[in-house]
Design a protein around this motif. Structure first.
Motif, PDB file in Angstrom:
ATOM      1  N   PHE A   1      -4.357  34.388 -63.100  1.00  0.00           N
ATOM      2  CA  PHE A   1      -5.320  35.476 -63.252  1.00  0.00           C
ATOM      3  C   PHE A   1      -4.544  36.775 -63.028  1.00  0.00           C
ATOM      4  CE2 PHE A   1      -7.558  31.695 -62.065  1.00  0.00           C
ATOM      5  CZ  PHE A   1      -8.674  31.697 -62.875  1.00  0.00           C
ATOM      6  N   GLY A   2      -3.924  37.244 -64.116  1.00  0.00           N
ATOM      7  CA  GLY A   2      -3.007  38.361 -63.978  1.00  0.00           C
ATOM      8  C   GLY A   2      -1.864  37.973 -63.061  1.00  0.00           C
ATOM      9  N   ARG A   3      -1.392  38.923 -62.302  1.00  0.00           N
ATOM     10  CA  ARG A   3      -0.335  38.647 -61.321  1.00  0.00           C
ATOM     11  C   ARG A   3      -0.910  38.351 -59.948  1.00  0.00           C
ATOM     12  NH1 ARG A   3       1.973  43.280 -64.048  1.00  0.00           N
ATOM     13  NH2 ARG A   3       3.864  42.723 -65.209  1.00  0.00           N
ATOM     14  N   ARG A   4      -2.210  38.517 -59.792  1.00  0.00           N
ATOM     15  CA  ARG A   4      -2.822  38.481 -58.461  1.00  0.00           C
ATOM     16  C   ARG A   4      -3.105  37.072 -57.970  1.00  0.00           C
ATOM     17  NH1 ARG A   4      -7.769  38.651 -55.818  1.00  0.00           N
ATOM     18  NH2 ARG A   4      -7.948  40.264 -54.213  1.00  0.00           N
ATOM     19  N   ASN A   5      -3.634  36.216 -58.849  1.00  0.00           N
ATOM     20  CA  ASN A   5      -4.066  34.880 -58.446  1.00  0.00           C
ATOM     21  C   ASN A   5      -3.451  33.835 -59.358  1.00  0.00           C
ATOM     22  OD1 ASN A   5      -6.973  36.648 -58.189  1.00  0.00           O
ATOM     23  ND2 ASN A   5      -6.182  35.657 -56.366  1.00  0.00           N
ATOM     24  N   ARG A   6      -3.109  32.711 -58.793  1.00  0.00           N
ATOM     25  CA  ARG A   6      -2.615  31.602 -59.593  1.00  0.00           C
ATOM     26  C   ARG A   6      -2.855  30.309 -58.837  1.00  0.00           C
ATOM     27  NH1 ARG A   6       2.450  29.486 -58.747  1.00  0.00           N
ATOM     28  NH2 ARG A   6       2.950  29.416 -60.961  1.00  0.00           N
ATOM     29  N   MET A   7      -2.936  29.223 -59.567  1.00  0.00           N
ATOM     30  CA  MET A   7      -3.011  27.902 -58.953  1.00  0.00           C
ATOM     31  C   MET A   7      -2.355  26.904 -59.884  1.00  0.00           C
ATOM     32  SD  MET A   7      -7.151  27.435 -59.197  1.00  0.00           S
ATOM     33  CE  MET A   7      -7.410  29.158 -58.741  1.00  0.00           C
ATOM     34  N   THR A   8      -1.701  25.922 -59.291  1.00  0.00           N
ATOM     35  CA  THR A   8      -1.054  24.861 -60.059  1.00  0.00           C
ATOM     36  C   THR A   8      -0.789  23.691 -59.131  1.00  0.00           C
ATOM     37  OG1 THR A   8       0.796  24.358 -61.541  1.00  0.00           O
ATOM     38  CG2 THR A   8       1.310  25.679 -59.622  1.00  0.00           C
TER      39      THR A   8
ATOM     40  N   GLU B   1      13.874  35.160 -58.550  1.00  0.00           N
ATOM     41  CA  GLU B   1      12.906  35.981 -57.829  1.00  0.00           C
ATOM     42  C   GLU B   1      11.818  36.562 -58.734  1.00  0.00           C
ATOM     43  OE1 GLU B   1      15.404  37.970 -54.263  1.00  0.00           O
ATOM     44  OE2 GLU B   1      16.262  38.312 -56.258  1.00  0.00           O
ATOM     45  N   PHE B   2      11.506  35.838 -59.812  1.00  0.00           N
ATOM     46  CA  PHE B   2      10.483  36.350 -60.731  1.00  0.00           C
ATOM     47  C   PHE B   2       9.124  36.456 -60.049  1.00  0.00           C
ATOM     48  CE2 PHE B   2      10.746  31.771 -61.234  1.00  0.00           C
ATOM     49  CZ  PHE B   2       9.424  31.357 -61.219  1.00  0.00           C
ATOM     50  N   GLY B   3       8.855  35.585 -59.080  1.00  0.00           N
ATOM     51  CA  GLY B   3       7.599  35.665 -58.343  1.00  0.00           C
ATOM     52  C   GLY B   3       7.518  36.919 -57.497  1.00  0.00           C
ATOM     53  N   VAL B   4       8.648  37.356 -56.950  1.00  0.00           N
ATOM     54  CA  VAL B   4       8.685  38.591 -56.168  1.00  0.00           C
ATOM     55  C   VAL B   4       8.483  39.789 -57.090  1.00  0.00           C
ATOM     56  CG1 VAL B   4       9.962  39.919 -54.459  1.00  0.00           C
ATOM     57  CG2 VAL B   4      10.333  37.458 -54.631  1.00  0.00           C
ATOM     58  N   VAL B   5       9.129  39.759 -58.256  1.00  0.00           N
ATOM     59  CA  VAL B   5       8.956  40.835 -59.238  1.00  0.00           C
ATOM     60  C   VAL B   5       7.480  40.960 -59.614  1.00  0.00           C
ATOM     61  CG1 VAL B   5       9.514  41.623 -61.574  1.00  0.00           C
ATOM     62  CG2 VAL B   5      11.300  40.614 -60.132  1.00  0.00           C
ATOM     63  N   ASP B   6       6.822  39.810 -59.835  1.00  0.00           N
ATOM     64  CA  ASP B   6       5.396  39.834 -60.164  1.00  0.00           C
ATOM     65  C   ASP B   6       4.585  40.501 -59.055  1.00  0.00           C
ATOM     66  OD1 ASP B   6       5.506  38.742 -62.655  1.00  0.00           O
ATOM     67  OD2 ASP B   6       4.800  36.752 -62.082  1.00  0.00           O
TER      68      ASP B   6
ATOM     69  N   TRP C   1       2.653  43.992 -59.329  1.00  0.00           N
ATOM     70  CA  TRP C   1       1.203  44.019 -59.075  1.00  0.00           C
ATOM     71  C   TRP C   1       0.861  45.096 -58.054  1.00  0.00           C
ATOM     72  CZ3 TRP C   1      -1.275  43.176 -54.370  1.00  0.00           C
ATOM     73  CH2 TRP C   1      -2.674  43.130 -54.436  1.00  0.00           C
ATOM     74  N   TYR C   2       1.626  45.117 -56.964  1.00  0.00           N
ATOM     75  CA  TYR C   2       1.373  46.115 -55.914  1.00  0.00           C
ATOM     76  C   TYR C   2       1.511  47.527 -56.467  1.00  0.00           C
ATOM     77  CZ  TYR C   2       2.390  49.206 -52.010  1.00  0.00           C
ATOM     78  OH  TYR C   2       2.383  50.274 -51.144  1.00  0.00           O
TER      79      TYR C   2
ATOM     80  N   PRO D   1      11.969  49.455 -62.186  1.00  0.00           N
ATOM     81  CA  PRO D   1      11.387  48.106 -62.307  1.00  0.00           C
ATOM     82  C   PRO D   1      12.459  47.051 -62.074  1.00  0.00           C
ATOM     83  CG  PRO D   1      10.667  49.509 -64.113  1.00  0.00           C
ATOM     84  CD  PRO D   1      11.752  50.270 -63.401  1.00  0.00           C
ATOM     85  N   GLY D   2      12.049  45.956 -61.421  1.00  0.00           N
ATOM     86  CA  GLY D   2      12.997  44.888 -61.136  1.00  0.00           C
ATOM     87  C   GLY D   2      13.825  45.126 -59.889  1.00  0.00           C
ATOM     88  N   TYR D   3      13.498  46.184 -59.146  1.00  0.00           N
ATOM     89  CA  TYR D   3      14.209  46.515 -57.905  1.00  0.00           C
ATOM     90  C   TYR D   3      13.212  46.518 -56.735  1.00  0.00           C
ATOM     91  CZ  TYR D   3      18.619  47.909 -60.104  1.00  0.00           C
ATOM     92  OH  TYR D   3      19.817  47.904 -60.774  1.00  0.00           O
ATOM     93  N   THR D   4      13.751  46.377 -55.528  1.00  0.00           N
ATOM     94  CA  THR D   4      12.918  46.493 -54.341  1.00  0.00           C
ATOM     95  C   THR D   4      12.333  47.899 -54.274  1.00  0.00           C
ATOM     96  OG1 THR D   4      14.803  47.134 -52.950  1.00  0.00           O
ATOM     97  CG2 THR D   4      14.287  44.781 -53.092  1.00  0.00           C
ATOM     98  N   LEU D   5      11.311  48.068 -53.453  1.00  0.00           N
ATOM     99  CA  LEU D   5      10.604  49.344 -53.369  1.00  0.00           C
ATOM    100  C   LEU D   5      11.410  50.383 -52.590  1.00  0.00           C
ATOM    101  CD1 LEU D   5       7.094  47.873 -52.560  1.00  0.00           C
ATOM    102  CD2 LEU D   5       7.697  49.121 -54.657  1.00  0.00           C
ATOM    103  N   PRO D   6      11.133  51.653 -52.803  1.00  0.00           N
ATOM    104  CA  PRO D   6      11.738  52.687 -51.962  1.00  0.00           C
ATOM    105  C   PRO D   6      11.400  52.450 -50.490  1.00  0.00           C
ATOM    106  CG  PRO D   6      10.727  53.682 -53.898  1.00  0.00           C
ATOM    107  CD  PRO D   6      10.310  52.237 -53.887  1.00  0.00           C
TER     108      PRO D   6
END
Length: 427
Positions: free
Chosen positions: A267-274, A398-403, A407-408, A29-34
């Motif tokens: 809406f979880g990590r999937r959707n957001r608006m601001t 990069e907290f948005g990338v972690v999210d 999620w993925y 967790p907190g790392y890029t994907l394999p």
């Protein structure tokens, strides 16, 4: 022979699923994907099946099909889709596949028709998908009611169109209802696409989204964008300064007076608006920060609306300002290729050359898109290397990338539950 081939293919698909599940279970967790998640054709196919054929995808705008018979098309992997306006303003979506021999019905990106007619053998469908005509050669026992077009779930929310290819889509009504509320001041039925561009990025779709979900790279890569853009989405950003928080409070008082929503909603990590301010003294994402269009969107009375930022994973991010909006759509083409479509929206009555200058409207995001393309492509080239290993994200920048990556991974693991120990190596 065909049964043996199908069995072998099933075994191969099962092996891929098992290997993917193992890689996700072992990831840090907190790392890029394999690496295989960014460049392997088999995992790309899995992404399309378990993410893009199951999630609600941004597909376009209802204002792009304003009249009966107007249609637009898109592809979700190997599945061509058509979205069409029918009777009484109803919007329908179907697999763009004739029920006769499988030919595509509509081969253009958009158009207007009285009926949906297959160009191959002239099978003819009503706009609601019913088969009307298949020719007398099909015999007297042929039942047209059994050969309507295969439907696709479609939802209009605040003028944005979303499709879902799953048989039973996830219930996203809270997101859709909130989106309608946030977009109501913009009167999205009365906008038009002033300009549109599609670029191909030679990179995996997840790298495209990762690049979008952080502004860690902005200072060194996006001079045009940073003439107006705040690096922070909201005051919850751990880097947000006191000056930014004071500006937010000031602007929120103005937005209260305009009766436009601005609160951060997730809406979880999937959707957001601001809604967040642009840099003080600027009101629009242009090179000088002045409005790109004199005619404001919807019922808005001031161009100083900041940017209403809307995220819809896995394929869209958006900026809505007082004078215009910019919407983005991400369509994976292959493991190393992604199409990014950008549309610039203005009031439908705005006149080019009078109310807006097209070059000014486009300049910032044309430049930013090309800069992002280069970043993603260089990222992909490095990820493809035998030296690549998953690297750590910055929890601050990069907290948005972690999210997104979390999620993925969670969505994929949910889809792959119950798999056996892997017997195929992907890395």
């Amino acid at each position: 022979m065909s049964d043996l081939l199908e069995h072998a293919q099933d075994q191969q698909r099962q092996a891929v699923r098992e290997a993917a599940a193992r890689l996700l279970e072992a990831r840090s967790p907190g790392y890029t994907l394999p690496q295989p998640f960014y460049n392997d054709q088999r995992l790309f196919d899995l992404d399309m099946k378990e993410i893009f054929e199951r999630e609600w995808l941004f597909a376009g705008l209802s204002s792009e099909i304003p009249l009966k018979g107007n249609f637009m098309t898109m592809d979700v992997g190997n599945s061509p889709i058509i979205i069409v306006r029918g009777d009484n303003g109803a919007i329908h979506a179907f697999h763009n596949v004739c029920r006769h021999r499988g030919s595509r019905l509509c081969s253009t990106e958009r158009g207007k028709v009285a009926k949906l007619v297959c160009g191959y053998h002239k099978w003819t469908y009503e706009l609601d998908g019913r088969l009307l005509f298949a020719g007398s050669d099909m015999g007297t026992t042929f039942d047209t009611s059994e050969y309507g077009l295969h439907p696709v779930h479609v939802r209009s929310a605040g003028g944005m169109l979303f499709i879902n290819l799953a048989e039973q889509p996830e219930n996203c009504e809270p997101f859709f209802k909130t989106l309608e509320f946030y977009l109501k001041p913009y009167d999205m039925e009365n906008v038009k696409v002033a300009a549109s561009s599609s670029i191909i990025e030679e990179g995996n779709w997840k790298l495209v989204i990762e690049n979008n979900r952080e502004c860690y790279h902005c200072d060194g890569s996006h001079p045009e964008l940073l003439n107006t853009l705040q690096e922070f989405d909201d005051t919850d950003d751990p880097r947000a300064t006191e000056a930014y928080k004071a500006l937010v409070a000031k602007k929120q008082a103005d937005w209260d007076a305009e009766k436009v929503p601005y609160q951060l909603v997730r809406f979880g990590r999937r959707n957001r608006m601001t809604r967040t301010p642009l840099l003080e003294g600027t009101v629009s994402m242009t090179t000088d920060g002045t409005p790109a269009c004199k005619k404001l969107l919807g019922r808005l009375q001031s161009p100083d609306m900041g940017s209403l930022r809307i995220l819809n994973l896995p394929n869209s991010w958006n900026h809505f300002m007082g004078d215009h909006a910019v919407v983005f759509q991400v369509d994976p083409i292959g493991p190393l290729k992604t199409r990014v479509t950008t549309k610039w929206l203005v009031h439908k009555d705005a006149v080019e050359g009078v109310d807006y200058d097209l070059a000014k409207l486009r300049k910032v995001w044309d430049a930013t898109n090309d800069q992002d393309r280069q970043l993603v492509e260089e990222n992909q080239r490095g990820v493809n290397s035998s030296a690549y290993q998953p690297g750590p994200y910055s929890a601050t920048f990069e907290f948005g990338v972690v999210d997104f990556v979390d999620w993925y991974a969670e969505r994929m693991q949910e889809a792959l539950k119950g798999q056996q120990e892997p017997h195929l190596q992907l890395a």
